[in-house]
Design an enzyme around this catalytic site. Structure first.
Site, PDB file in Angstrom:
ATOM      1  CB  THR A 125      -5.703  19.041  34.178  1.00 43.73           C
ATOM      2  OG1 THR A 125      -4.870  19.291  35.306  1.00 43.73           O
ATOM      3  CG2 THR A 125      -5.294  20.030  33.092  1.00 43.73           C
ATOM      4  CG  ASP A 126      -5.880  20.041  39.548  1.00 49.89           C
ATOM      5  OD1 ASP A 126      -5.065  19.721  38.650  1.00 49.89           O
ATOM      6  OD2 ASP A 126      -5.735  19.705  40.736  1.00 49.89           O
ATOM      7  CD  GLU A 127      -1.013  19.916  36.244  1.00 50.71           C
ATOM      8  OE1 GLU A 127      -0.137  20.529  35.616  1.00 50.71           O
ATOM      9  OE2 GLU A 127      -0.902  18.727  36.585  1.00 50.71           O
ATOM     10  CE1 TYR A 153      -1.564  18.137  30.276  1.00 47.47           C
ATOM     11  CE2 TYR A 153      -1.285  18.971  32.505  1.00 47.47           C
ATOM     12  CZ  TYR A 153      -1.957  18.172  31.598  1.00 47.47           C
ATOM     13  OH  TYR A 153      -3.026  17.411  32.014  1.00 47.47           O
ATOM     14  CE  LYS A 157      -6.106  18.554  29.242  1.00 51.28           C
ATOM     15  NZ  LYS A 157      -6.589  17.411  28.399  1.00 51.28           N
TER      16      LYS A 157
HETATM   17  P1  NAD Z   1      -1.325   9.597  29.192  1.00 48.21           P
HETATM   18  O1  NAD Z   1      -0.175  10.422  28.754  1.00 48.21           O
HETATM   19  O2  NAD Z   1      -1.085   8.397  30.058  1.00 48.21           O
HETATM   20  O3  NAD Z   1      -2.145   9.071  27.913  1.00 48.21           O
HETATM   21  C1  NAD Z   1      -2.418   9.889  26.831  1.00 48.21           C
HETATM   22  C2  NAD Z   1      -2.915   8.983  25.703  1.00 48.21           C
HETATM   23  O4  NAD Z   1      -3.255   9.831  24.590  1.00 48.21           O
HETATM   24  C3  NAD Z   1      -1.882   7.989  25.193  1.00 48.21           C
HETATM   25  O5  NAD Z   1      -2.477   6.723  25.002  1.00 48.21           O
HETATM   26  C4  NAD Z   1      -1.416   8.575  23.869  1.00 48.21           C
HETATM   27  O6  NAD Z   1      -1.006   7.598  22.924  1.00 48.21           O
HETATM   28  C5  NAD Z   1      -2.692   9.285  23.415  1.00 48.21           C
HETATM   29  N1  NAD Z   1      -2.412  10.377  22.476  1.00 48.21           N
HETATM   30  C6  NAD Z   1      -1.498  11.381  22.616  1.00 48.21           C
HETATM   31  N2  NAD Z   1      -1.520  12.173  21.524  1.00 48.21           N
HETATM   32  C7  NAD Z   1      -2.485  11.685  20.709  1.00 48.21           C
HETATM   33  C8  NAD Z   1      -2.991  12.078  19.449  1.00 48.21           C
HETATM   34  N3  NAD Z   1      -2.500  13.150  18.819  1.00 48.21           N
HETATM   35  N4  NAD Z   1      -3.990  11.370  18.888  1.00 48.21           N
HETATM   36  C9  NAD Z   1      -4.502  10.276  19.529  1.00 48.21           C
HETATM   37  N5  NAD Z   1      -4.044   9.836  20.707  1.00 48.21           N
HETATM   38  C10 NAD Z   1      -3.057  10.543  21.305  1.00 48.21           C
HETATM   39  O7  NAD Z   1      -2.328  10.618  29.902  1.00 48.21           O
HETATM   40  P2  NAD Z   1      -3.319  10.405  31.138  1.00 48.21           P
HETATM   41  O8  NAD Z   1      -2.569  10.663  32.396  1.00 48.21           O
HETATM   42  O9  NAD Z   1      -4.060   9.147  30.961  1.00 48.21           O
HETATM   43  O10 NAD Z   1      -4.292  11.640  30.925  1.00 48.21           O
HETATM   44  C11 NAD Z   1      -5.470  11.508  30.136  1.00 48.21           C
HETATM   45  C12 NAD Z   1      -6.199  12.851  30.111  1.00 48.21           C
HETATM   46  O11 NAD Z   1      -6.543  13.232  31.442  1.00 48.21           O
HETATM   47  C13 NAD Z   1      -5.371  13.994  29.540  1.00 48.21           C
HETATM   48  O12 NAD Z   1      -6.208  14.792  28.752  1.00 48.21           O
HETATM   49  C14 NAD Z   1      -4.897  14.752  30.763  1.00 48.21           C
HETATM   50  O13 NAD Z   1      -4.707  16.113  30.476  1.00 48.21           O
HETATM   51  C15 NAD Z   1      -6.043  14.535  31.727  1.00 48.21           C
HETATM   52  N6  NAD Z   1      -5.718  14.559  33.163  1.00 48.21           N
HETATM   53  C16 NAD Z   1      -4.718  13.770  33.666  1.00 48.21           C
HETATM   54  C17 NAD Z   1      -4.476  13.761  35.042  1.00 48.21           C
HETATM   55  C18 NAD Z   1      -3.424  12.865  35.637  1.00 48.21           C
HETATM   56  O14 NAD Z   1      -3.185  12.926  36.849  1.00 48.21           O
HETATM   57  N7  NAD Z   1      -2.768  11.994  34.878  1.00 48.21           N
HETATM   58  C19 NAD Z   1      -5.228  14.565  35.889  1.00 48.21           C
HETATM   59  C20 NAD Z   1      -6.246  15.369  35.330  1.00 48.21           C
HETATM   60  C21 NAD Z   1      -6.474  15.346  33.979  1.00 48.21           C
HETATM   61  P1  TYD Z   2       3.762  14.806  38.154  1.00 43.22           P
HETATM   62  O1  TYD Z   2       3.454  13.390  38.477  1.00 43.22           O
HETATM   63  O2  TYD Z   2       4.646  15.114  36.989  1.00 43.22           O
HETATM   64  O3  TYD Z   2       2.343  15.545  38.002  1.00 43.22           O
HETATM   65  P2  TYD Z   2       2.002  17.143  37.891  1.00 43.22           P
HETATM   66  O4  TYD Z   2       3.234  17.911  37.672  1.00 43.22           O
HETATM   67  O5  TYD Z   2       1.102  17.175  36.695  1.00 43.22           O
HETATM   68  O6  TYD Z   2       1.312  17.485  39.171  1.00 43.22           O
HETATM   69  O7  TYD Z   2       4.407  15.489  39.433  1.00 43.22           O
HETATM   70  C1  TYD Z   2       3.721  15.501  40.684  1.00 43.22           C
HETATM   71  C2  TYD Z   2       4.568  16.285  41.663  1.00 43.22           C
HETATM   72  O8  TYD Z   2       5.779  15.559  41.901  1.00 43.22           O
HETATM   73  C3  TYD Z   2       4.995  17.644  41.134  1.00 43.22           C
HETATM   74  O9  TYD Z   2       4.996  18.571  42.235  1.00 43.22           O
HETATM   75  C4  TYD Z   2       6.421  17.426  40.651  1.00 43.22           C
HETATM   76  C5  TYD Z   2       6.931  16.352  41.576  1.00 43.22           C
HETATM   77  N1  TYD Z   2       7.949  15.436  40.991  1.00 43.22           N
HETATM   78  C6  TYD Z   2       9.164  15.203  41.653  1.00 43.22           C
HETATM   79  O10 TYD Z   2       9.415  15.759  42.730  1.00 43.22           O
HETATM   80  N2  TYD Z   2      10.067  14.360  41.075  1.00 43.22           N
HETATM   81  C7  TYD Z   2       9.828  13.729  39.888  1.00 43.22           C
HETATM   82  O11 TYD Z   2      10.711  12.977  39.397  1.00 43.22           O
HETATM   83  C8  TYD Z   2       8.574  13.948  39.224  1.00 43.22           C
HETATM   84  C9  TYD Z   2       8.257  13.284  37.918  1.00 43.22           C
HETATM   85  C10 TYD Z   2       7.645  14.809  39.819  1.00 43.22           C
END
Ligand code: NAD
Ligand code: TYD
Length: 339
Positions: A125-127, A153, A157
């Protein structure tokens, strides 16, 4: 190719599995997922009967389970999406983030080392780069920006990224890493900003915006992320990091207002609540490396992607209503009661 996708029952992983089945019909996909609160087998419903797909319920931190699967399957590529992914939950309970995101990645890397793979791809992630000032629009994260994680988090990562690069240098495990900005689209769990706001607005509930809603995220439609991961894991150079983002910066309040406009709901639903501790101000990705080296570019304009996403939540009401009826309901009450 035989490809392991971990975390494939979550938001991005399930979209990635559909992307693979559609675009690489000759490959076989095995999904390993522990089905935590965020994992939902309903996300994979259309894949479960596909002849090239196998689902295995299991935990990436369970060494015996992971090694047995590698022994059976002799994977060519491993794409690690499995993670605890929600910043607010990491503030509440960091331990499980370290366990899954760091230790789980190590178990997978050890299995790749023992059994040999053509590629281990770490979905990051960019985070990991921390944040950028809101008023410096000239600044972007590049692959060489320092790791300055702000939340448990993002720290977990960043640790996993460093471990993957160490396994490349020390043991020559052929790793790649991609660091993407915020995704949105179908199957997004309704604890994250966009699906939370869509589902609550549809139920005429208040929309909790942290602080003043000025924080900025760089949003990418999930399918564009899947296409980028696909390119990096197949054609990226081992030992390299690739940033993924589509130059689409929006403040949270802009997003929430846009969702209300699409749904025809009143802005009076917006409620400003206490800010997130350590809240990152702005994320913005410099995508020069992946665009110039691998020819990737985002295909979905934000307004179109958001329309499609809102429509998906309208068409799949029972998907998110089932989630809201379960454990997640207790989480929402616990997290937002204090705000
Ligand atoms: P999510 O929380 O929707 O899904 C995570 C999945 O991983 C779930 O299906 C969960 O059951 C599974 N999981 C969790 N712990 C596990 C374990 N110990 N063993 C096996 N499976 C396990 O997450 P997401 O938003 O789909 O993110 C997927 C990946 O992409 C993550 O690594 C996250 O850091 C990365 N990512 C997410 C975003 C975003 O905007 N959502 C952006 C950049 C990177
Ligand atoms: P989120 O979807 O949790 O992603 P991330 O924190 O990984 O970027 O949140 C996106 C942005 O929205 C973040 O600045 C926090 C804000 N946010 C709210 O303002 N209210 C909410 O209820 C949630 C879940 C997030």
């Amino acid at each position: 190719m035989n490809i392991l996708v971990t975390g494939g029952a979550g938001f991005i992983g399930s979209n990635f599995i559909y992307y693979q089945l559609k675009n690489h019909p000759d490959d076989r996909i095995v999904c390993l997922d522990a089905l935590t609160y965020a994992g939902n087998l309903a996300n994979l419903e259309s894949a479960l009967n596909h002849p090239s797909f196998r689902f295995v319920k299991g935990d990436i931190t369970d060494r015996a389970c992971v090694f047995k699967l590698f022994e059976e399957e002799k994977f060519d590529i491993v794409a690690n999406f499995a993670a605890e992914s929600h910043v607010d939950r990491s503030v509440e309970n960091p331990g499980v983030f370290l366990h899954t995101n760091v230790f789980g990645t190590q178990v997978l890397l050890d299995a790749c080392r023992q059994y040999g793979v053509k590629r281990f791809h770490q979905v990051s992630t960019d985070e990991v780069y921390g944040d950028l000032p809101i008023d410096r629009k000239d600044l972007f994260f590049t692959e060489s920006s320092p790791l300055r994680a702000s939340s448990p988090y993002s720290a977990s990562k960043a640790a996993a990224d460093l471990l993957a690069l160490a396994y490349y240098r020390t043991y020559q495990v052929p790793v790649t890493i991609s660091r993407c900005s915020n995704n949105y689209g179908p199957y997004h769990f309704p604890e994250k900003l966009i699906p939370l706001m869509i589902t609550r607005a549809l139920n005429d509930q208040s929309l909790p915006v942290y602080g003043k809603g000025e924080n900025i995220r760089d949003w990418l439609y999930v399918e564009d992320h899947c296409a980028a991961v696909d390119l990096v894991m197949r054609s990226g150079r081992a030992g390299e990091v690739y940033n993924i983002g589509g130059h689409n910066e929006k403040s949270n309040i802009e997003i929430v207002k846009l969702i209300l406009k699409i749904l025809g709901k009143p802005e009076s639903l917006i409620t400003f609540v206490a800010d997130r501790p350590g809240h990152d101000l702005r994320y913005a990705i410099d995508n020069t490396k992946i665009t110039s080296e691998l020819g990737w570019s985002p295909q979905t304009e934000f307004e179109d992607g958001l329309q499609k996403t809102v429509q998906w939540y309208l068409n799949n009401r029972s998907w998110w209503e089932n989630i809201l009826a379960g454990e997640y309901k207790n989480y929402y009450e616990r997290m937002y009661a204090r705000r």
